[in-house]
Write a protein that holds these residues in place. Structure first.
Motif, PDB file in Angstrom:
ATOM      1  N   GLN A  89       0.876  -1.116  -0.094  1.00 37.27           N
ATOM      2  CA  GLN A  89       0.186   0.173  -0.087  1.00 37.27           C
ATOM      3  C   GLN A  89       1.164   0.605  -0.169  1.00 37.27           C
ATOM      4  O   GLN A  89       1.387   1.425   1.208  1.00 37.27           O
ATOM      5  CB  GLN A  89      -1.081  -0.050   1.278  1.00 37.27           C
ATOM      6  N   PHE A  91       0.658   5.759  -0.240  1.00 42.59           N
ATOM      7  CA  PHE A  91       0.110   6.792  -0.167  1.00 42.59           C
ATOM      8  C   PHE A  91       0.750   7.794  -0.540  1.00 42.59           C
ATOM      9  O   PHE A  91       2.117   8.501  -0.330  1.00 42.59           O
ATOM     10  CB  PHE A  91      -0.858   7.650   1.156  1.00 42.59           C
TER      11      PHE A  91
ATOM     12  N   VAL B  80       2.986  13.694   7.795  1.00 40.30           N
ATOM     13  CA  VAL B  80       3.060  12.999   6.273  1.00 40.30           C
ATOM     14  C   VAL B  80       2.468  12.689   5.182  1.00 40.30           C
ATOM     15  O   VAL B  80       0.941  13.056   4.796  1.00 40.30           O
ATOM     16  CB  VAL B  80       2.662  11.207   6.817  1.00 40.30           C
ATOM     17  N   VAL B  81       3.503  13.304   4.334  1.00 42.78           N
ATOM     18  CA  VAL B  81       3.023  13.541   2.395  1.00 42.78           C
ATOM     19  C   VAL B  81       3.452  11.938   1.679  1.00 42.78           C
ATOM     20  O   VAL B  81       2.398  12.089   1.258  1.00 42.78           O
ATOM     21  CB  VAL B  81       3.959  14.933   2.042  1.00 42.78           C
ATOM     22  N   GLU B  82       4.093  11.218   2.262  1.00 43.66           N
ATOM     23  CA  GLU B  82       4.414  10.167   1.182  1.00 43.66           C
ATOM     24  C   GLU B  82       4.573   9.044   2.641  1.00 43.66           C
ATOM     25  O   GLU B  82       5.204   9.134   3.246  1.00 43.66           O
ATOM     26  CB  GLU B  82       5.237  10.060   0.496  1.00 43.66           C
ATOM     27  N   PHE B  83       3.432   7.679   2.065  1.00 42.80           N
ATOM     28  CA  PHE B  83       4.231   6.638   3.060  1.00 42.80           C
ATOM     29  C   PHE B  83       3.475   5.126   2.423  1.00 42.80           C
ATOM     30  O   PHE B  83       2.119   5.043   1.699  1.00 42.80           O
ATOM     31  CB  PHE B  83       2.841   6.605   4.172  1.00 42.80           C
ATOM     32  N   GLY B  84       4.427   4.337   1.865  1.00 42.65           N
ATOM     33  CA  GLY B  84       4.668   3.239   2.000  1.00 42.65           C
ATOM     34  C   GLY B  84       4.546   1.582   2.501  1.00 42.65           C
ATOM     35  O   GLY B  84       5.647   2.340   3.200  1.00 42.65           O
TER      36      GLY B  84
END
Lengths: 148, 140
Positions: A89, A91, B80-84
């Motif tokens: 996943q 974002f 938190v601008v990107e999170f994977g």
């Protein structure tokens, strides 16, 4: 086991709008163990520069998964949900989602590939406001486990 | 909460470890909040019937718990601008409950955008449950 590869590259019409409200954000934050007041207090959110309470970093999945359902629940896609596990996943937030947002989600099937007897399906949901302002790109890979 | 600044942050800085308890009631709350009502996250008999050792946490619960830790470190969760991540192992949640331990390390800093890339590690029962878990956070 089969996943219909004809779905590769398919883009669905935008779904929504989904209304984001403060109680939903607070419930989500609490469930993931956050005590960050920007998720629960409009005053704290304003003090931090936001217009209203802010979504936790992974809240967008609740909107993206409603869009994913168009693929997963389509009998023509051939996805056996009892065999689905979440593989990856990601974002990318374009601006924080806050209470009061009306969110649209457009689903694209980015990849369908075989790997070790399983099928991996990667979907991308572009979340925007009703006016088209980009909010979040949510990318999900599910693994449809092969039969024994 | 004070927002973290670029000036006070260095590559190699560490976060945590932070231990988050996860009970069956946590998963019921997450299911309600997220809309993911898959019974393998709530019902022991159904989980075992599909070959799982016990109820397991939603992968997205675990990612969310890691997000709470890195958001707090950054100053607020909106940073938190990107999170994977990859989901590499399930978090098993017996009736007595389980735990997830989250830690992190700053891997890169971008002076222009004032953003930090943080690699997070999440473990449960001594095993890593997330892989390649990376967050990009906006510093001041």
């Amino acid at each position: 086991m089969a996943v219909n590869e004809d779905f590769l590259g398919r883009t669905y019409p935008p779904q929504g709008p989904y209304a984001v409200d403060a109680p939903a954000l607070a419930a989500f934050a609490s469930a993931v163990g956050s005590d960050d007041p920007v998720h629960t207090s409009a005053d704290a959110a304003h003090a931090a520069g936001y217009r209203d309470v802010v979504a936790p970093p992974t809240f967008a999945v609740t909107l993206a998964q409603r869009c994913d359902a168009q693929l997963i629940e389509d009998p023509q896609a051939g996805i056996d949900y009892s065999r689905v596990v979440h593989g990856e996943q990601k974002f990318v937030h374009h601006r924080p989602i806050t209470a009061g947002d009306q969110v649209m989600g457009a689903l694209t099937v980015d990849s369908v590939r075989q790997a070790g007897g399983h099928v991996m399906v990667t979907t991308r949901t572009e979340l925007t406001t009703a006016d088209g302002e980009a909010l979040c790109t949510s990318t999900s890979t599910i693994v449809v486990r092969g039969g024994e | 909460m004070a927002v973290r600044t670029l000036a006070e942050t260095s590559v190699g800085d560490t976060i945590g470890p932070v231990t988050t308890r996860v009970g069956r009631e946590t998963l019921v709350a997450y299911a309600a909040a997220s809309g993911d009502q898959n019974p393998i996250h709530q019902d022991e008999a159904i989980a075992r019937s599909v070959g799982l050792p016990d109820v397991i946490a939603h992968g997205m619960w675990t990612m969310g718990a890691a997000g709470s830790v890195v958001g707090k470190w950054a100053g607020d969760g909106g940073r938190v601008v990107e999170f994977g991540t990859r989901f590499t192992r399930p978090v098993v949640v017996p009736a007595s409950g389980g735990e997830v331990e989250v830690s992190g390390v700053v891997k890169a800093l971008d002076e222009t955008t004032r953003r930090a890339t943080v690699e997070l590690t999440a473990s449960s029962g001594g095993e890593k449950v997330l892989g390649r878990c990376l967050a990009v956070v906006q510093l001041d």
